[in-house]
Scaffold this motif. Structure first.
Motif, short mmCIF file in Angstrom:
data_model
loop_
_atom_site.label_atom_id
_atom_site.label_comp_id
_atom_site.label_asym_id
_atom_site.label_seq_id
_atom_site.Cartn_x
_atom_site.Cartn_y
_atom_site.Cartn_z
N LEU A 123 0.83 -1.20 0.00
CA LEU A 123 0.00 0.00 0.00
C LEU A 123 0.87 1.26 0.00
N CYS A 124 1.95 1.22 0.73
CA CYS A 124 2.86 2.37 0.76
C CYS A 124 3.54 2.61 -0.58
N ARG A 125 3.71 1.55 -1.35
CA ARG A 125 4.45 1.67 -2.61
C ARG A 125 3.59 2.18 -3.76
N VAL A 126 2.28 1.98 -3.70
CA VAL A 126 1.45 2.39 -4.83
C VAL A 126 1.35 3.90 -4.89
N SER A 127 1.03 4.41 -6.06
CA SER A 127 0.91 5.85 -6.24
C SER A 127 -0.25 6.41 -5.43
N ALA A 128 -0.18 7.69 -5.12
CA ALA A 128 -1.21 8.33 -4.31
C ALA A 128 -2.59 8.23 -4.95
N GLU A 129 -2.65 8.31 -6.29
CA GLU A 129 -3.95 8.26 -6.95
C GLU A 129 -4.57 6.87 -6.94
N ARG B 12 -3.98 4.72 -4.25
CA ARG B 12 -3.92 4.20 -2.88
C ARG B 12 -5.28 3.97 -2.25
N ASN B 13 -6.21 4.90 -2.45
CA ASN B 13 -7.52 4.74 -1.82
C ASN B 13 -8.20 3.46 -2.28
N ARG B 14 -8.21 3.25 -3.60
CA ARG B 14 -8.86 2.05 -4.13
C ARG B 14 -8.13 0.78 -3.67
N PHE B 15 -6.81 0.82 -3.67
CA PHE B 15 -6.04 -0.35 -3.27
C PHE B 15 -6.30 -0.70 -1.81
N PHE B 16 -6.41 0.31 -0.96
CA PHE B 16 -6.73 0.10 0.46
C PHE B 16 -8.04 -0.68 0.59
N TYR B 17 -9.07 -0.26 -0.16
CA TYR B 17 -10.38 -0.91 -0.04
C TYR B 17 -10.43 -2.25 -0.75
N ASP B 18 -9.59 -2.45 -1.76
CA ASP B 18 -9.47 -3.79 -2.34
C ASP B 18 -8.93 -4.77 -1.30
N ILE B 19 -7.91 -4.33 -0.57
CA ILE B 19 -7.36 -5.17 0.49
C ILE B 19 -8.39 -5.40 1.59
N GLU C 235 -1.38 -10.99 -3.81
CA GLU C 235 -0.41 -11.86 -4.47
C GLU C 235 0.78 -11.06 -4.97
N GLU C 236 0.48 -9.84 -5.45
CA GLU C 236 1.52 -8.97 -5.98
C GLU C 236 1.33 -7.59 -5.39
N ALA C 237 2.29 -6.73 -5.62
CA ALA C 237 2.24 -5.39 -5.05
C ALA C 237 1.13 -4.54 -5.65
N ASP C 238 0.59 -4.95 -6.83
CA ASP C 238 -0.37 -4.08 -7.50
C ASP C 238 -1.81 -4.56 -7.39
#
Length: 225
Positions: free
Chosen positions: A126-132, A134-141, A167-170
């Protein structure tokens, strides 16, 4: 299912309340906001609708109980199901095996919560993904983790940082889930999949076997009666 179509909500609450058990109707009536009553009843009606339309179960066979972990189950156990709701959406998942589903309206990623409650690999990704992103990635997790513990039916008795859903960083996807928790000793594989239901929402489904459905089937409130 989008529960708010702009008309007849109060009437539907009354009509749907007659189709559930008295204990269930009384419990739902204690919600102060009609929207919360609507969402809860919509989940019940959505489950009944699919059990009748897809699985061909008659009304007489659609009886529910709660297991030792207080998770609702169909008496007889022919079909497993799970329900979730957020914002204007109510969703349900069905399977022959354990299944969990979670939907969340995407907000601002809470990095402090992620640091304390996510697995180290999830937080680092989550820290590695771009700011734009991050919000979606947080809620996917988050929805991935919620769908897993809902499939198990154990609730938050399972620490959220004791397993990883990525599984992967993205992103998250089909693969082994919960490998860090004690249950992994049973060698059970869990499969996780994300779906698009609407812009601004994250939706994940977790099962014991690969999810074959490629999309979400939509129904409206009128169909549920």
């Amino acid at each position: 299912m989008n529960p708010f179509d702009g008309s007849g909500e109060q009437e539907r609450i009354a009509a749907w309340s007659e189709l559930v058990s008295l204990e269930r109707a009384q419990r739902i009536s204690r919600f102060r906001r009609w929207e919360d009553q609507w969402r809860s009843l919509a989940g019940d009606m959505l489950v009944r609708y699919v059990l009748k339309e897809r699985y061909g179960l008659p009304d007489s066979a659609i009886l529910f109980k709660r297991n030792a972990d207080n998770k609702p189950e169909l008496v007889g156990g022919e079909v497993q199901f799970n329900v979730s709701h957020s914002g204007i959406w109510t969703v349900a998942a069905y399977h022959s095996e354990l299944v969990g589903i979670d939907i969340e309206k995407v907000g601002i990623a809470d990095m402090e919560l992620a640091r304390s409650m996510f697995a180290p690999a999830e937080y680092e990704a989550l820290c590695r993904v771009s700011a734009e992103r991050r919000n979606r990635f947080f809620y996917d997790i988050w929805t991935g983790k919620e769908s897993y513990i809902k499939a198990l039916g154990k609730g938050l008795s399972i620490p959220l940082d004791s397993f990883s859903v990525i599984e992967e960083a993205d992103g998250i996807g089909a693969g082994k889930c919960g490998s860090a928790i004690a249950e992994a000793e049973s060698a059970r594989l869990w499969y996780l999949r994300s779906y698009h239901v609407a812009d601004g929402y994250a939706l994940s489904v977790c099962t014991l076997s690969p999810v074959r459905s490629n999309g979400v089937n939509m129904v409206n409130a009128a169909q549920l009666l």
